[in-house]
Design an enzyme around this catalytic site. Structure first.
Site, mmCIF file in Angstrom:
data_model
loop_
_atom_site.group_PDB
_atom_site.id
_atom_site.type_symbol
_atom_site.label_atom_id
_atom_site.label_comp_id
_atom_site.label_asym_id
_atom_site.label_seq_id
_atom_site.Cartn_x
_atom_site.Cartn_y
_atom_site.Cartn_z
ATOM 1 N N TYR A 69 37.162 51.648 -9.893
ATOM 2 C CA TYR A 69 37.412 51.457 -8.478
ATOM 3 C C TYR A 69 38.217 52.621 -7.877
ATOM 4 C CZ TYR A 69 35.382 46.757 -8.400
ATOM 5 O OH TYR A 69 34.520 45.703 -8.464
ATOM 6 N N SER A 70 39.352 52.320 -7.236
ATOM 7 C CA SER A 70 40.038 53.349 -6.444
ATOM 8 C C SER A 70 40.778 54.392 -7.258
ATOM 9 C CB SER A 70 40.999 52.692 -5.454
ATOM 10 O OG SER A 70 40.271 52.085 -4.409
ATOM 11 N N CYS A 71 40.822 54.244 -8.571
ATOM 12 C CA CYS A 71 41.297 55.379 -9.376
ATOM 13 C C CYS A 71 40.447 56.610 -9.069
ATOM 14 C CB CYS A 71 41.197 55.063 -10.866
ATOM 15 S SG CYS A 71 42.231 53.706 -11.438
#
Length: 393
Positions: A69-71
């Site tokens: 995801y937002s990593c």
């Protein structure tokens, strides 16, 4: 789960990290997960355990990768920062200098800097997009270029949950010619030896961990910030926050499908392992170089982690702090990347996280496939970070 088998390697000094990793499984908090720590350029923890699928029939392997995801946002930001280092991108120039169509509806003066710091006021598209827009770069970037800001740009910040990757990625594409995923592969992943992908080849899909639905661990309660965010979304499906997470509506289909894995969605669909996150952050924690590979110079690292946005987040509905493409440790004690104030990184929805601490020369990566409901740092990751710092004393 007292009989969990943990695979991999862990330096003796970091035995508390292995124990904390095992404890997350014993407490029923994990299905499968991987964990890695790089200290001063050396990999000191590289562990994995559990199951790659929710049916618990396929063991997590050394080469299992997961959607983080937002990593992914930080990986996308590194591409932009490399262009700055090379003199090809000016963060204070208008986005429209590189992407003329973006100037529509009063956005002509928005600098690139505000894209990276969630201040550009384009966290969502108002018009409901067709499901296929999620996987169509040209369609989604055209919609973003035509969008009107949701607030006066630069006056506040709000998490660009998915649009961040397309916005930054289109600037990179306009300057370099390569897509964000191709740039990352050529300039960062290959030199560093990362098994991290933004746009995953179909031949690699079989080794991707299956992610769960959002779920509470035994004995846990729904966090107040997650409950508040859900209430905002449910109260008004046309709100900015709802549109940020649910438009295109195909976002609701989740990530366990081929279309998601193959597309380039640089705000959310990076696929990699914990060791890959730890390795890239390990490079950033010791001046930007690792094993002969260059990621970013010292000035770039300082630029990356210098606070740009702090305070109420108009999208997430909680206070947040951001640098230029990375999240910074928050004011609240349960959302910090360790004890040192200069640490930085990025969590991903459900629990994944990668971060760097230049003071301790630590690069850290954690990739689970049981998704927790926490908006910022997951308590599983916090326990692992605490154990990492305890090992350094």
């Amino acid at each position: 789960m007292s009989d969990i088998e943990i695979s991999g390697e862990c330096a003796a000094r970091f035995a508390p990290v292995r124990e904390a990793f095992a404890a997350n499984f014993r407490r029923g908090r994990e299905v499968g997960a991987a964990l890695a720590v790089v200290h001063d350029g050396e990999t000191v923890v590289d562990l994995w355990a559990g199951w790659a699928d929710q049916a618990r029939s396929t063991p997590w392997q050394r080469d299992t990768i997961a959607n983080v995801y937002s990593c992914t946002k930080a990986m996308a930001a590194l591409c932009a920062h490399q262009l700055v280092e090379r003199g090809r991108l000016d963060l204070d120039a208008p986005v429209a200098d590189y992407w003329p169509e973006f100037a529509a509806h009063g956005k002509s003066r928005i600098p690139v800097r505000w894209l990276l710091s969630h201040r550009a006021a384009v966290p969502a598209v108002r018009e409901l997009l067709p499901p296929e827009a999620l996987y169509d770069w040209d369609m989604i970037t055209a919609a973003l270029a035509a969008e009107e800001p949701w607030w006066e740009p630069g006056t506040a910040h709000g998490y660009h949950a998915v649009t961040f990757g397309w916005l930054v990625g289109e600037v990179v594409r306009r300057i370099d010619g390569r897509s964000l995923g191709a740039y990352f592969r050529d300039e960062i992943a290959r030199p560093l030896g990362l098994d991290f992908h933004i746009g995953l080849a179909e031949a690699e899909h079989d080794r991707v961990a299956e992610l769960s639905e959002l779920a509470l661990a035994p004995g846990d309660e729904l966090p107040a910030d997650a409950l508040g965010l859900a209430q905002v979304i449910l109260a008004d499906p046309n709100s900015m926050t709802a549109r940020a997470f649910m438009n295109p509506p195909s976002l609701a289909l989740g990530v366990n499908n081929a279309a998601w894995r193959s597309a380039e969605i640089p705000g959310a669909n990076g696929h990699g392992g914990a060791r890959d996150l730890a390795r890239v952050y390990g490079a950033l924690a010791r001046g930007g170089d690792l094993a002969g590979a260059h990621v970013l110079d010292g000035a770039g690292i300082e630029r990356l982690r210098t606070v740009q946005s702090s305070g109420p987040d108009l999208v997430l509905q909680v206070p947040t702090r951001f640098g230029l493409g990375v999240m910074l440790s928050q004011e609240r004690a349960d959302a910090r990347f360790g004890p040192n104030p200069g640490a930085f990184g990025h969590p991903g929805a459900g629990g994944a996280v990668g971060c760097a601490d230049p003071a301790a020369k630590i690069g850290f990566g954690y990739t689970p496939n049981r998704l927790g409901p926490h908006i910022l740092l997951d308590p599983r990751a916090t326990a692992l970070l605490d154990a990492t710092y305890a090992s350094l004393r």
